[in-house]
Write a protein that holds these residues in place. Structure first.
Motif, mmCIF file in Angstrom:
data_model
loop_
_atom_site.group_PDB
_atom_site.id
_atom_site.type_symbol
_atom_site.label_atom_id
_atom_site.label_comp_id
_atom_site.label_asym_id
_atom_site.label_seq_id
_atom_site.Cartn_x
_atom_site.Cartn_y
_atom_site.Cartn_z
ATOM 1 N N CYS A 139 0.825 -1.205 0.000
ATOM 2 C CA CYS A 139 0.000 0.000 0.000
ATOM 3 C C CYS A 139 0.863 1.260 0.000
ATOM 4 C CB CYS A 139 -0.910 0.006 1.229
ATOM 5 S SG CYS A 139 -2.201 -1.253 1.168
ATOM 6 N N ILE A 140 0.185 2.392 -0.062
ATOM 7 C CA ILE A 140 0.841 3.696 0.017
ATOM 8 C C ILE A 140 0.494 4.274 1.381
ATOM 9 C CG2 ILE A 140 0.906 6.019 -0.944
ATOM 10 C CD1 ILE A 140 0.118 4.595 -3.657
ATOM 11 N N ARG A 141 1.511 4.441 2.204
ATOM 12 C CA ARG A 141 1.328 4.995 3.554
ATOM 13 C C ARG A 141 1.539 6.501 3.536
ATOM 14 N NH1 ARG A 141 5.674 1.380 6.842
ATOM 15 N NH2 ARG A 141 4.637 -0.650 6.795
ATOM 16 N N MET A 142 0.782 7.176 4.416
ATOM 17 C CA MET A 142 0.926 8.620 4.593
ATOM 18 C C MET A 142 0.856 8.969 6.075
ATOM 19 S SD MET A 142 -1.509 10.273 1.620
ATOM 20 C CE MET A 142 -1.083 11.956 2.093
ATOM 21 N N ARG A 143 1.358 10.135 6.413
ATOM 22 C CA ARG A 143 1.183 10.686 7.755
ATOM 23 C C ARG A 143 -0.307 10.911 7.973
ATOM 24 N NH1 ARG A 143 5.068 9.099 9.836
ATOM 25 N NH2 ARG A 143 7.126 9.898 9.425
ATOM 26 N N ASN A 144 -0.775 10.634 9.180
ATOM 27 C CA ASN A 144 -2.212 10.686 9.474
ATOM 28 C C ASN A 144 -2.840 12.047 9.208
ATOM 29 O OD1 ASN A 144 -2.676 7.918 10.444
ATOM 30 N ND2 ASN A 144 -1.129 8.505 11.932
ATOM 31 N N ARG A 145 -2.231 13.102 9.681
ATOM 32 C CA ARG A 145 -2.822 14.443 9.478
ATOM 33 C C ARG A 145 -2.862 14.809 8.002
ATOM 34 N NH1 ARG A 145 -3.097 17.382 14.562
ATOM 35 N NH2 ARG A 145 -2.021 16.118 16.097
ATOM 36 N N GLU A 146 -1.831 14.418 7.260
ATOM 37 C CA GLU A 146 -1.806 14.698 5.825
ATOM 38 C C GLU A 146 -2.851 13.872 5.087
ATOM 39 O OE1 GLU A 146 2.324 14.127 4.829
ATOM 40 O OE2 GLU A 146 2.833 16.158 5.511
ATOM 41 N N LEU A 147 -3.055 12.633 5.524
ATOM 42 C CA LEU A 147 -4.074 11.791 4.908
ATOM 43 C C LEU A 147 -5.472 12.358 5.152
ATOM 44 C CD1 LEU A 147 -5.017 9.310 3.380
ATOM 45 C CD2 LEU A 147 -4.874 8.034 5.528
ATOM 46 N N ILE A 148 -5.720 12.856 6.346
ATOM 47 C CA ILE A 148 -7.020 13.483 6.626
ATOM 48 C C ILE A 148 -7.245 14.655 5.672
ATOM 49 C CG2 ILE A 148 -8.319 14.853 8.317
ATOM 50 C CD1 ILE A 148 -7.046 13.024 10.502
ATOM 51 N N GLU A 149 -6.210 15.471 5.479
ATOM 52 C CA GLU A 149 -6.308 16.615 4.555
ATOM 53 C C GLU A 149 -6.625 16.132 3.139
ATOM 54 O OE1 GLU A 149 -3.037 19.408 2.537
ATOM 55 O OE2 GLU A 149 -3.140 19.645 4.718
ATOM 56 N N LEU A 150 -5.893 15.124 2.661
ATOM 57 C CA LEU A 150 -6.127 14.589 1.319
ATOM 58 C C LEU A 150 -7.525 13.983 1.224
ATOM 59 C CD1 LEU A 150 -4.973 13.870 -1.502
ATOM 60 C CD2 LEU A 150 -4.223 11.684 -0.484
ATOM 61 N N PHE A 151 -7.915 13.209 2.213
ATOM 62 C CA PHE A 151 -9.218 12.537 2.257
ATOM 63 C C PHE A 151 -10.349 13.551 2.074
ATOM 64 C CE2 PHE A 151 -12.827 10.540 4.391
ATOM 65 C CZ PHE A 151 -12.708 9.199 4.098
ATOM 66 N N GLU A 152 -10.214 14.696 2.718
ATOM 67 C CA GLU A 152 -11.254 15.720 2.641
ATOM 68 C C GLU A 152 -11.274 16.438 1.293
ATOM 69 O OE1 GLU A 152 -10.540 18.074 6.155
ATOM 70 O OE2 GLU A 152 -11.368 16.509 7.460
ATOM 71 N N ARG A 153 -10.178 16.353 0.542
ATOM 72 C CA ARG A 153 -10.076 17.078 -0.731
ATOM 73 C C ARG A 153 -10.464 16.244 -1.947
ATOM 74 N NH1 ARG A 153 -4.606 20.713 -0.217
ATOM 75 N NH2 ARG A 153 -5.782 22.278 -1.355
ATOM 76 N N VAL A 154 -10.496 14.912 -1.803
ATOM 77 C CA VAL A 154 -10.780 14.056 -2.948
ATOM 78 C C VAL A 154 -12.141 13.404 -2.798
ATOM 79 C CG1 VAL A 154 -8.329 13.607 -3.396
ATOM 80 C CG2 VAL A 154 -9.622 12.024 -1.936
ATOM 81 N N ARG A 155 -12.595 12.809 -3.882
ATOM 82 C CA ARG A 155 -13.888 12.128 -3.852
ATOM 83 C C ARG A 155 -13.743 10.745 -4.456
ATOM 84 N NH1 ARG A 155 -16.010 12.408 -8.961
ATOM 85 N NH2 ARG A 155 -15.279 14.068 -10.296
ATOM 86 N N VAL A 156 -14.733 9.907 -4.228
ATOM 87 C CA VAL A 156 -14.775 8.606 -4.879
ATOM 88 C C VAL A 156 -14.734 8.855 -6.383
ATOM 89 C CG1 VAL A 156 -16.255 6.615 -5.350
ATOM 90 C CG2 VAL A 156 -15.958 7.428 -2.996
ATOM 91 N N GLY A 157 -13.924 8.094 -7.082
ATOM 92 C CA GLY A 157 -13.771 8.254 -8.529
ATOM 93 C C GLY A 157 -12.546 9.053 -8.929
ATOM 94 N N THR A 158 -11.914 9.744 -7.961
ATOM 95 C CA THR A 158 -10.707 10.506 -8.293
ATOM 96 C C THR A 158 -9.651 9.560 -8.867
ATOM 97 O OG1 THR A 158 -11.112 12.153 -6.567
ATOM 98 C CG2 THR A 158 -8.837 11.927 -7.328
ATOM 99 N N VAL A 159 -9.059 9.964 -9.994
ATOM 100 C CA VAL A 159 -8.039 9.154 -10.658
ATOM 101 C C VAL A 159 -6.716 9.274 -9.894
ATOM 102 C CG1 VAL A 159 -6.660 8.905 -12.775
ATOM 103 C CG2 VAL A 159 -9.139 9.248 -12.909
ATOM 104 N N VAL A 160 -6.065 8.121 -9.719
ATOM 105 C CA VAL A 160 -4.761 8.035 -9.057
ATOM 106 C C VAL A 160 -3.817 7.348 -10.035
ATOM 107 C CG1 VAL A 160 -3.480 7.097 -7.097
ATOM 108 C CG2 VAL A 160 -5.870 7.825 -6.788
ATOM 109 N N GLU A 161 -2.781 8.067 -10.461
ATOM 110 C CA GLU A 161 -1.789 7.504 -11.361
ATOM 111 C C GLU A 161 -0.534 7.173 -10.557
ATOM 112 O OE1 GLU A 161 0.388 8.460 -15.596
ATOM 113 O OE2 GLU A 161 -0.301 10.153 -14.383
ATOM 114 N N ILE A 162 -0.157 5.892 -10.566
ATOM 115 C CA ILE A 162 1.029 5.435 -9.841
ATOM 116 C C ILE A 162 2.100 5.102 -10.876
ATOM 117 C CG2 ILE A 162 1.981 3.765 -8.212
ATOM 118 C CD1 ILE A 162 -0.926 3.351 -7.175
ATOM 119 N N ARG A 163 3.226 5.822 -10.785
ATOM 120 C CA ARG A 163 4.314 5.632 -11.745
ATOM 121 C C ARG A 163 5.631 5.433 -10.999
ATOM 122 N NH1 ARG A 163 3.692 10.583 -15.826
ATOM 123 N NH2 ARG A 163 5.302 9.465 -16.930
#
Length: 166
Positions: A139-163
């Motif tokens: 998986c892709i791990r993140m710092r908890n506070r940063e993940l909360i920030e990201l979680f609130e900014r994205v929605r289901v269906g947001t495209v994630v490109e992993i390169r």
């Protein structure tokens, strides 16, 4: 071919960085920790899958920071060093989960390469875990506070490109 939304996520495995983009503009950047086994799509490899994905589910909205998850369900526990000492070596899934689904049949969708069935997430991790270096079980791990920030900014269906390198 999947058309990218105005807002999307890019994950750079070499730089160990996740960027939230709006069009071509970077609106947020975070250090991450991807798989210690590197990039790869096969079930059981403990590698981080490459290619285009989308956020299939957002799990944990409104839960306290450091909430513990098992099987994508909150246990009711809050992560502490004492809890960690009772289960050494565990790959903790904390705070929020962004569950990824592959968008490329044969690459990260379907059969033995299906990211959703491999339970590939963007998730929180203990603050004691290093960021900027590959150390997860896929998986892709993140710092908890940063993940909360990201979680609130994205929605289901947001495209994630992993390169491997963006």
């Amino acid at each position: 071919m999947v058309k990218r939304q105005a807002q999307h996520i890019q994950v750079d495995l070499q730089r160990q960085q996740l960027r939230l983009l709006s069009g071509d503009a970077c609106i947020a950047s975070y250090a991450i920790s991807s798989a210690r086994n590197g990039a790869g799509e096969s079930r059981g490899s403990e590698c981080t899958p490459r290619g285009l994905h989308s956020i299939r589910l957002k799990i944990g909205d409104g839960l306290p920071e450091n909430s513990v998850f098992i099987g994508r369900r909150p246990t009711g526990e809050i992560y502490t060093p004492a809890l960690a000492a009772a289960d050494p070596g565990r790959d903790w899934i904390l705070t929020r989960i962004l569950w990824l689904s592959g968008l490329e049949p044969g690459r990260n969708r379907g059969g033995s390469v299906d990211s959703l069935r491999r339970f590939i997430y963007i998730h929180g991790t203990p603050d004691s875990e290093p960021m900027g270096q590959a150390a997860s079980h896929g998986c892709i791990r993140m710092r908890n506070r940063e993940l909360i920030e990201l979680f609130e900014r994205v929605r289901v269906g947001t495209v994630v490109e992993i390169r491997e390198r963006c």
